[in-house]
Design an enzyme around this catalytic site. Structure first.
Site, PDB file in Angstrom:
ATOM      1  CB  THR A  45      40.745  45.697  40.043  1.00 38.46           C
ATOM      2  OG1 THR A  45      39.994  44.529  40.383  1.00 38.46           O
ATOM      3  CG2 THR A  45      40.191  46.281  38.764  1.00 38.46           C
TER       4      THR A  45
ATOM      5  CB  VAL B  41      37.212  34.487  41.596  1.00 38.97           C
ATOM      6  CG1 VAL B  41      37.268  34.793  43.089  1.00 38.97           C
ATOM      7  CG2 VAL B  41      35.763  34.413  41.112  1.00 38.97           C
ATOM      8  CE  LYS B  42      44.860  40.317  41.317  1.00 36.38           C
ATOM      9  NZ  LYS B  42      45.072  41.759  41.136  1.00 36.38           N
ATOM     10  CB  VAL B  43      42.002  33.366  45.124  1.00 38.94           C
ATOM     11  CG1 VAL B  43      42.094  32.659  46.459  1.00 38.94           C
ATOM     12  CG2 VAL B  43      40.596  33.244  44.533  1.00 38.94           C
TER      13      VAL B  43
END
Ligand code: E4P
Length: 221
Positions: free
Chosen positions: A27, A86-88
């Protein structure tokens, strides 16, 4: 190659899951906004709803752009479910945060990647996934798939463990080309996944088989 769906739409996630081929979800804040999900609490609840549907990895993106904020947000996201990644973003503090998450055994997806140099940095920091944005590179009249090939070659030579997650996929052809270029994962809209099914000769052939079966049945009666 793993198949992720790139959406925050729960019905589409369920439909892809029902197909029996879904390995995970990605997402981003734009996809959340598209579903009308706003405010931290609602966003967190929505991630939980996605994680309840899908067993595989679910990428949840941080909004913070500073190291401390990313770490705090990432830790809160990790509390939602065991399959959160965790999207960084690929920025200076993002690389630092990925290195910190790696040290603390928290899986990460480095997003907004548009060059091989960025891919090397993310792998050095220990990112679990790397998301080069194919469609957005094509939109600039460059060749997004060439980047996937280049990163796959570099990661192969260097022995990096980071998985190449081809993102910003727009068409079924993108999926096929990403597989050929050495992507470990594709994340795509449901339309691109369903587009893989289509071939007129399949439809014509099936019609013929069913018609022949009916004819043979009529004869034997
Ligand atoms: C990837 O993780 C992103 O969410 C996504 O693939 C971006 O795609 P877009 O370029 O179609 O917005």
């Amino acid at each position: 190659m793993k198949f992720f769906i790139d959406t925050a739409n729960l019905d589409q996630i369920r439909e892809a899951k029902d197909l029996g081929i879904l390995d995970g979800v990605t997402t981003n804040p734009s996809l959340m906004a598209k579903e009308g999900i706003t405010g931290t609490n609602n966003v967190m609840k929505h991630y939980k709803a996605i994680c309840d549907i899908v067993e595989g990895d679910v990428s949840a993106e941080v909004i913070s752009t500073d190291f401390k904020g990313m770490i705090e947000e990432g830790q809160r996201l990790m509390d939602i479910a065991q399959n959160i990644v965790v999207k960084v973003p690929m920025i200076k503090d993002g690389v630092k945060a990925i290195a910190w998450f790696t040290e603390h055994e928290i899986p990460t997806n480095c997003t907004l990647v548009f060059s091989a140099g960025q891919a090397i940095l993310a792998a050095k920091a220990g990112a679990t996934y790397l998301s080069p944005f194919i469609g957005r590179i094509d939109d600039m009249n460059w060749d997004g798939m060439e980047l996937i090939k280049q990163i796959a070659e570099i990661y192969g030579i260097q022995g990096y463990d980071t998985q190449i997650l081809a993102a910003s996929i727009r068409t079924p052809l993108h999926i096929v080309q990403a597989a050929q270029a050495g992507a470990d994962v594709v994340t795509c809209p449901l339309s691109a996944i369903l587009g893989l099914l289509k071939h007129p000769l399949t439809d014509i052939g099936l019609q013929q088989f069913l018609a022949d079966h009916e004819k043979a049945k009529a004869k034997s009666n």
